[in-house]
Design an enzyme around this catalytic site. Structure first.
Site, PDB file in Angstrom:
ATOM      1  N   GLU A 175       6.178   4.785   7.189  1.00  0.00           N
ATOM      2  CA  GLU A 175       5.722   5.864   6.310  1.00  0.00           C
ATOM      3  C   GLU A 175       6.535   7.137   6.528  1.00  0.00           C
ATOM      4  O   GLU A 175       6.602   7.670   7.637  1.00  0.00           O
ATOM      5  CB  GLU A 175       4.238   6.121   6.553  1.00  0.00           C
TER       6      GLU A 175
ATOM      7  N   LYS B 241       3.913  -7.033   3.992  1.00  0.00           N
ATOM      8  CA  LYS B 241       3.719  -5.616   3.703  1.00  0.00           C
ATOM      9  C   LYS B 241       3.441  -4.922   5.021  1.00  0.00           C
ATOM     10  O   LYS B 241       2.882  -5.492   5.965  1.00  0.00           O
ATOM     11  CB  LYS B 241       2.587  -5.386   2.703  1.00  0.00           C
TER      12      LYS B 241
ATOM     13  N   ASN C 175      -0.416  10.460   5.536  1.00  0.00           N
ATOM     14  CA  ASN C 175      -1.654  10.071   6.209  1.00  0.00           C
ATOM     15  C   ASN C 175      -2.746  11.121   6.176  1.00  0.00           C
ATOM     16  O   ASN C 175      -3.901  10.843   6.460  1.00  0.00           O
ATOM     17  CB  ASN C 175      -1.343   9.666   7.657  1.00  0.00           C
TER      18      ASN C 175
ATOM     19  N   THR D 170       0.875  -1.180   0.000  1.00  0.00           N
ATOM     20  CA  THR D 170       0.000   0.000   0.000  1.00  0.00           C
ATOM     21  C   THR D 170       0.911   1.229   0.000  1.00  0.00           C
ATOM     22  O   THR D 170       1.353   1.665  -1.045  1.00  0.00           O
ATOM     23  CB  THR D 170      -0.982  -0.005   1.198  1.00  0.00           C
TER      24      THR D 170
ATOM     25  N   THR E 279      -0.174  -2.807  11.262  1.00  0.00           N
ATOM     26  CA  THR E 279      -0.866  -2.963   9.981  1.00  0.00           C
ATOM     27  C   THR E 279       0.050  -3.726   9.093  1.00  0.00           C
ATOM     28  O   THR E 279       0.828  -3.153   8.372  1.00  0.00           O
ATOM     29  CB  THR E 279      -1.155  -1.655   9.276  1.00  0.00           C
TER      30      THR E 279
ATOM     31  N   SER F 265      -7.156   9.693  -0.709  1.00  0.00           N
ATOM     32  CA  SER F 265      -7.247  10.424  -1.979  1.00  0.00           C
ATOM     33  C   SER F 265      -6.699   9.604  -3.139  1.00  0.00           C
ATOM     34  O   SER F 265      -5.816   8.789  -2.964  1.00  0.00           O
ATOM     35  CB  SER F 265      -6.454  11.730  -1.882  1.00  0.00           C
TER      36      SER F 265
END
Length: 414
Positions: free
Chosen positions: A283, A186, A409, A160, A197, A414
């Site tokens: 991230e 992932k 985040n 992702t 996650t 979007s």
């Protein structure tokens, strides 16, 4: 005389490295454009299965499906994974979609629907576009093969916000027979101990009883997946699946003997490697941040302290700024809930640029700020805290906290 540890040989590949496992990927158009977003793992022989799942009370439909299958279902033959939509908070419709996904795979592969596991990652609250999911399954079935490329494609398809695919494989000898364990995962955001996650799929051709397979995985995650954090959020979809098809032909492991210990060591290598790859790809991050607590009285005390440091936003921000702000580390240890004497703590920073003691017995020593900044500017940084209470130790992994984390985040949907 102590026995020498059996050598683990790192080899190329991931989920297709073990004998009898195949993989495929497809561009189903679930959310992303111009990239593959579905993956399929298939075993030529039925697999004994083990699984560990999110501790979040809000569990996604695929987690509920897999829990039922792993704990009481038929041996596994396949896993279908999609990226883009999590199939979480989707009610009975979401559960029905798990069944439809499994049935689509069963029809395409000629196996029972009860032998198909499913996994999803992505946006919470959206329903899966089942026509695309089912078309993706039909497209992947004829593409299945055991090549390393197919395994790598599958590992890329489940990403992702990950910036890189994550896979690893290792070979060991059990009962004189070569055995392989490989895996892919992932995970980049919404990462926190117990678990994160993350989706992790580990395959092996080892012959091992289901009872010991489950025990090996449950024990190992305590020092691997449960010891990483990116942002303090525990997901609805966390899933670790371990599949063993027995095709290596080793004498079946049915007791905790030397072969079992070797298997566990190899499994730990795979899981720790995947866990660190996730933490290091947090991230927006620029560095993998490792925290080692040594000299602890108990393993649990060390785990609690290590996790408290890697989850401290102030410490993570300091690592991003390459700032040896050691007070934040000692502070995070202090509110962890674990008891220790702060006036006995020694703290070191280390990386490829060297090792530097920062505090001794809870007080700063004379050190070079320039050298500290150099050490903290590396892509992998370690803080080592010795609390001088015993022989236990634990390691946790996280990452720095950057401006880009907020950007990613703020507009994730979007």
């Amino acid at each position: 005389m102590a026995k020498a540890k059996v050598e683990l040989k790192k080899i190329q590949g991931g989920v297709t490295a073990a004998k009898g496992f195949q993989a495929a990927a497809a561009e189903a158009g679930i959310k992303y454009k111009g990239r593959q977003d579905m993956a399929l793992i298939y075993s030529e022989a039925p697999c004994r299965q083990a699984g560990v799942f999110t501790t979040n009370i809000v569990k996604a439909a695929p987690v509920k499906w897999d829990q039922k299958q792993v704990y009481g279902g038929a041996p596994a033959h396949a896993v279908v994974i999609n990226a883009g939509i999590a199939n979480a908070c989707t009610g009975q419709e979401g559960m029905d979609y798990c069944r439809r996904t499994a049935e689509a795979a069963a029809n395409a592969l000629g196996v029972a629907a009860g032998s198909v596991l499913v996994a999803s990652t992505g946006v919470i609250g959206m329903q899966l576009p089942m026509e695309r999911i089912e078309a993706g399954v039909r497209a992947m079935a004829p593409r299945l093969n055991s090549s390393l490329e197919s395994g790598a494609n599958a590992s890329r398809a489940i990403m992702t916000t990950d910036t890189k695919n994550k896979e690893v494989a290792v070979e060991v000898y059990l009962g004189g027979v070569p055995v392989t364990i490989g895996g892919m995962c992932k995970g980049s955001g919404m990462i926190h101990p117990d678990m994160c996650t993350m989706l992790s799929f580990v395959t092996t051709d080892a012959a091992i009883s289901k009872e010991l397979l489950c025990e090996a995985l449950k024990t190992d995650i305590q020092d691997t997946y449960h010891m990483i954090s990116v942002d303090g959020d525990t997901s609805t979809n966390d899933t670790v699946l371990l599949l063993a098809n027995g095709l290596a032909g080793n004498p079946e492991i049915t007791e905790k003997n030397e072969d079992y210990e070797t298997f566990c060591r190899a499994l730990n290598y795979v899981n720790e490697t995947l866990a660190k790859k996730m933490a290091g790809d947090g991230e927006g991050c620029t560095a993998l941040f490792e925290v080692k607590i040594v000299g602890a009285e108990t393993k649990e005390q060390a785990r609690v302290l290590a996790k408290s440091v890697i989850t401290s936003n102030l410490t993570k921000a300091a690592i991003f700024g390459h700032d040896a702000n050691w007070g934040r580390i000692l502070c995070a240890m202090g509110y962890s809930g674990a008891q220790f004497d702060p006036e006995r703590v020694d703290l070191f920073f280390e990386s490829a640029a060297g090792r530097l003691q920062i505090i001794k017995d809870g007080v700063a020593v004379a050190y070079s700020e320039e050298k500290a900044t150099e050490i903290l500017s590396q892509p992998e940084v370690t803080a080592v805290a010795n609390i001088k209470m015993g022989e236990a130790k634990a390691t946790a992994w996280g990452c720095d906290l950057t401006f880009d984390y907020v950007k990613i985040n703020a507009d994730y949907r979007s």
